[in-house]
Design an enzyme around this catalytic site. Structure first.
Site, PDB file in Angstrom:
ATOM      1  N   CYS A  30     -16.828 -18.966   7.243  1.00 41.32           N
ATOM      2  CA  CYS A  30     -16.103 -18.610   6.019  1.00 41.32           C
ATOM      3  C   CYS A  30     -15.227 -17.392   6.311  1.00 41.32           C
ATOM      4  O   CYS A  30     -15.703 -16.442   6.936  1.00 41.32           O
ATOM      5  CB  CYS A  30     -17.111 -18.281   4.917  1.00 41.32           C
ATOM      6  SG  CYS A  30     -16.368 -17.775   3.370  1.00 41.32           S
ATOM      7  N   LEU A  31     -13.991 -17.416   5.858  1.00 38.73           N
ATOM      8  CA  LEU A  31     -13.089 -16.274   6.087  1.00 38.73           C
ATOM      9  C   LEU A  31     -13.614 -15.009   5.402  1.00 38.73           C
ATOM     10  O   LEU A  31     -13.244 -13.909   5.784  1.00 38.73           O
ATOM     11  CB  LEU A  31     -11.679 -16.596   5.601  1.00 38.73           C
ATOM     12  CG  LEU A  31     -10.947 -17.721   6.348  1.00 38.73           C
ATOM     13  CD1 LEU A  31      -9.584 -17.982   5.719  1.00 38.73           C
ATOM     14  CD2 LEU A  31     -10.812 -17.401   7.826  1.00 38.73           C
ATOM     15  N   HIS A  42     -17.760 -21.450  -3.772  1.00 35.81           N
ATOM     16  CA  HIS A  42     -17.056 -20.183  -4.041  1.00 35.81           C
ATOM     17  C   HIS A  42     -16.676 -20.066  -5.522  1.00 35.81           C
ATOM     18  O   HIS A  42     -16.753 -18.989  -6.110  1.00 35.81           O
ATOM     19  CB  HIS A  42     -15.768 -20.091  -3.214  1.00 35.81           C
ATOM     20  CG  HIS A  42     -15.957 -19.582  -1.812  1.00 35.81           C
ATOM     21  ND1 HIS A  42     -16.543 -18.367  -1.542  1.00 35.81           N
ATOM     22  CD2 HIS A  42     -15.616 -20.113  -0.613  1.00 35.81           C
ATOM     23  CE1 HIS A  42     -16.550 -18.178  -0.219  1.00 35.81           C
ATOM     24  NE2 HIS A  42     -16.009 -19.226   0.367  1.00 35.81           N
ATOM     25  N   HIS A  67     -18.231 -26.405   0.240  1.00 37.79           N
ATOM     26  CA  HIS A  67     -18.180 -24.973   0.555  1.00 37.79           C
ATOM     27  C   HIS A  67     -17.240 -24.249  -0.417  1.00 37.79           C
ATOM     28  O   HIS A  67     -17.608 -23.214  -0.999  1.00 37.79           O
ATOM     29  CB  HIS A  67     -17.710 -24.794   2.005  1.00 37.79           C
ATOM     30  CG  HIS A  67     -17.526 -23.374   2.429  1.00 37.79           C
ATOM     31  ND1 HIS A  67     -18.353 -22.761   3.353  1.00 37.79           N
ATOM     32  CD2 HIS A  67     -16.620 -22.426   2.064  1.00 37.79           C
ATOM     33  CE1 HIS A  67     -17.958 -21.505   3.523  1.00 37.79           C
ATOM     34  NE2 HIS A  67     -16.904 -21.279   2.758  1.00 37.79           N
ATOM     35  N   GLU A  68     -16.043 -24.803  -0.614  1.00 37.57           N
ATOM     36  CA  GLU A  68     -15.060 -24.122  -1.478  1.00 37.57           C
ATOM     37  C   GLU A  68     -15.476 -24.197  -2.944  1.00 37.57           C
ATOM     38  O   GLU A  68     -15.257 -23.251  -3.700  1.00 37.57           O
ATOM     39  CB  GLU A  68     -13.661 -24.722  -1.282  1.00 37.57           C
ATOM     40  CG  GLU A  68     -13.106 -24.665   0.136  1.00 37.57           C
ATOM     41  CD  GLU A  68     -13.213 -23.305   0.813  1.00 37.57           C
ATOM     42  OE1 GLU A  68     -13.241 -22.278   0.105  1.00 37.57           O
ATOM     43  OE2 GLU A  68     -13.294 -23.271   2.057  1.00 37.57           O
ATOM     44  N   GLN A 112     -11.182 -15.867  -3.217  1.00 32.29           N
ATOM     45  CA  GLN A 112     -11.141 -15.164  -1.932  1.00 32.29           C
ATOM     46  C   GLN A 112      -9.897 -14.285  -1.777  1.00 32.29           C
ATOM     47  O   GLN A 112      -9.876 -13.395  -0.931  1.00 32.29           O
ATOM     48  CB  GLN A 112     -11.225 -16.160  -0.761  1.00 32.29           C
ATOM     49  CG  GLN A 112     -12.604 -16.794  -0.639  1.00 32.29           C
ATOM     50  CD  GLN A 112     -12.663 -17.780   0.503  1.00 32.29           C
ATOM     51  OE1 GLN A 112     -12.245 -18.922   0.360  1.00 32.29           O
ATOM     52  NE2 GLN A 112     -13.163 -17.344   1.640  1.00 32.29           N
ATOM     53  N   GLY A 128      -9.987 -23.958   4.736  1.00 33.67           N
ATOM     54  CA  GLY A 128     -10.222 -24.065   3.304  1.00 33.67           C
ATOM     55  C   GLY A 128     -10.233 -22.677   2.687  1.00 33.67           C
ATOM     56  O   GLY A 128     -10.561 -21.692   3.374  1.00 33.67           O
TER      57      GLY A 128
HETATM   58 NI    NI Z   1     -15.718 -19.651   2.378  1.00 34.42          NI
END
Ligand code: NI
Length: 183
Positions: A92-93, A138, A134-135, A51, A46
Site C-alpha cells: 500500500c502506498l 480504504h 484493498h481500495e 489517500q 490502486g
Molecule cells: Ni492502500
C-alpha cells in the site's frame, strides 16, 4: 497535472469512513485526475481518494500492465465475492516499505458509478479482485496491515509502528512464511 502527497498510516484520516459522492461534476473529474497523477508518480496500481486527503468514496485502479483494466470507480460496493480465496502479497502506498501476505476472495463483482453517475458493474479476479477489495477497505477507514493474520501482524508490528510514527523502514522484517518459501 497535480501530484498530491500520499498520506501514510501516521495520518488519522486513513482511519475515517469516506462519504458517498453526490455530485458528478468537474470537482469529481479533477479529483480523479489528481488521483491518477498521484498514483502514477508513485508507481502504484490502486489508490483511494482518502489517500490524498479527500474523504470521498472514489478509487482508481491501473492494472493495465498486468493485463487487467484501468479505471475510476465512484461509490463502489461489493455485490458478490467467491468463497474460493487467493493468497498473495499486498502492499500500500500509505504503508511505504512494507508488504505482506493476505488472503482475499479470488473473484469479486462490484457495483459502482462512473464519472457521469451511471450505475455499472465490473467483475475481477486475482490481482484485480485484490485491488478492488484493498481500495474499498480504504473507503471504510481500513488499512491492509490491520487485517493480517495475528501472528504475521505481530512479526511485522515493529515496522508498522515505525511507519505510524512517520519513520522510514529501510530494511523491512522478513516474515517467517517468506523464509519457508525460499528454503
Ligand atoms: Ni492502500
Amino acid at each position: 497535472m497535480a501530484v498530491k502527497r500520499i498520506l501514510t498510516i501516521q495520518d488519522e484520516r486513513l482511519y475515517q469512513v469516506s462519504e458517498a459522492v453526490q455530485k458528478f461534476d468537474s470537482n469529481l473529474r479533477n479529483l480523479v485526475r489528481d488521483m491518477f497523477d498521484s498514483m502514477a508518480a508513485e508507481k502504484g496500481v490502486g489508490l483511494a481518494a482518502v489517500q490524498i486527503g479527500v474523504l470521498k468514496r472514489v478509487l482508481v485502479i491501473d492494472l493495465i500492465e498486468k493485463g487487467f483494466i484501468k479505471g475510476a470507480f465512484v461509490n463502489p460496493r461489493l455485490l458478490e465475492a467467491s468463497e474460493e480465496m487467493q493468497d498473495g502479497e499486498e502492499g500500500c502506498l500509505s504503508v511505504p516499505g512494507l508488504s505482506a501476505e493476505l488472503k482475499r476472495p479470488r473473484w469479486v463483482k462490484i457495483g459502482y458509478q462512473d464519472l457521469s453517475g451511471n450505475e455499472k458493474t465490473v467483475e475481477g479476479e486475482m490481482l484485480l479482485a485484490r485491488a478492488f477489495l484493498h481500495e474499498m477497505d480504504h473507503l471504510d477507514g481500513k488499512v491492509f496491515v490491520d487485517k493480517l493474520e495475528p501472528k504475521l501482524h505481530k512479526e511485522l508490528s515493529g515496522d508498522i509502528e515505525r511507519i505510524k510514527r512517520g519513520l522510514r523502514v529501510e530494511h523491512p522484517v522478513e516474515p517467517k512464511y517468506r523464509k519457508k518459501k525460499a528454503s
